[in-house]
Design a protein around this motif. Structure first.
Motif, PDB file in Angstrom:
ATOM      1  N   GLN A  90      -3.120   1.982   0.225  1.00 31.92           N
ATOM      2  CA  GLN A  90      -3.678   0.847  -0.737  1.00 31.92           C
ATOM      3  C   GLN A  90      -4.338   2.254  -2.165  1.00 31.92           C
ATOM      4  OE1 GLN A  90      -3.172  -2.593  -2.302  1.00 31.92           O
ATOM      5  NE2 GLN A  90      -1.890  -2.507  -0.381  1.00 31.92           N
ATOM      6  N   ARG A  91      -4.438   3.229  -1.131  1.00 32.22           N
ATOM      7  CA  ARG A  91      -5.256   4.866  -1.353  1.00 32.22           C
ATOM      8  C   ARG A  91      -3.381   5.292  -2.921  1.00 32.22           C
ATOM      9  NH1 ARG A  91      -9.182   8.062   1.179  1.00 32.22           N
ATOM     10  NH2 ARG A  91      -9.440   6.478   1.642  1.00 32.22           N
ATOM     11  N   ILE A  92      -2.517   5.338  -2.137  1.00 33.24           N
ATOM     12  CA  ILE A  92      -1.333   5.437  -2.033  1.00 33.24           C
ATOM     13  C   ILE A  92      -0.803   4.815  -3.021  1.00 33.24           C
ATOM     14  CG2 ILE A  92       0.274   6.408  -0.806  1.00 33.24           C
ATOM     15  CD1 ILE A  92      -0.964   7.572   1.427  1.00 33.24           C
ATOM     16  N   VAL A  93      -0.312   3.880  -2.601  1.00 27.90           N
ATOM     17  CA  VAL A  93       0.545   3.540  -3.759  1.00 27.90           C
ATOM     18  C   VAL A  93      -0.439   1.518  -3.926  1.00 27.90           C
ATOM     19  CG1 VAL A  93       2.124   1.718  -3.883  1.00 27.90           C
ATOM     20  CG2 VAL A  93       3.005   3.670  -2.956  1.00 27.90           C
ATOM     21  N   PRO A  94      -1.758   1.487  -5.003  1.00 28.86           N
ATOM     22  CA  PRO A  94      -2.662   0.847  -5.447  1.00 28.86           C
ATOM     23  C   PRO A  94      -1.840  -0.878  -5.479  1.00 28.86           C
ATOM     24  CG  PRO A  94      -3.216   2.247  -6.366  1.00 28.86           C
ATOM     25  CD  PRO A  94      -2.024   2.192  -6.042  1.00 28.86           C
TER      26      PRO A  94
END
Length: 120
Positions: free
Chosen positions: A92-96
């Protein structure tokens, strides 16, 4: 990148001879045998198809078969063991907002899962 692919292909070829994953992978620093256990523990097969994992026939996420052959992870990160591990730990940090949930995958488990996935 080319050297990594050669190392991965060599490791895969050697694994094919024994029928089971090796206990250590020099490319990822993980243990493919423990990776199989971690994949089952985190329930990855509920969303992904993964060869060699009983019941891993999910169709929500992409197939994880031959993951080492792809150019990108999550359509964003260049394919490398380090990036795969980061994706598993912090999707979720990389592709919210993407469908991959944060499962609190530990760093050692991410290394082991990457080792398993790159060896199939």
């Amino acid at each position: 990148m080319h050297a990594m692919r050669i190392a991965l292909m060599t490791a895969v070829a050697l694994t094919a001879c024994t029928g089971e994953p090796p206990s250590f992978d020099s490319v990822t620093g993980g243990n493919p045998r423990r990776g199989l256990e971690a994949i089952q523990r985190y329930g990855c097969g509920a969303c992904h198809r993964i060869d060699g994992v009983p019941g891993a026939y999910g169709t929500v996420g992409p197939t994880l078969q031959r993951i080492g052959e792809g150019a990108y992870i999550a359509g964003k990160l260049p394919n490398s063991p380090e990036n795969l591990q980061q994706w598993m730990r912090f999707p979720q940090r990389i592709v919210p907002g993407n469908a991959m949930p944060d499962l609190d995958v530990t760093e050692p488990d991410a290394r082991d899962i990457a080792a398993y996935l790159y060896h199939q």
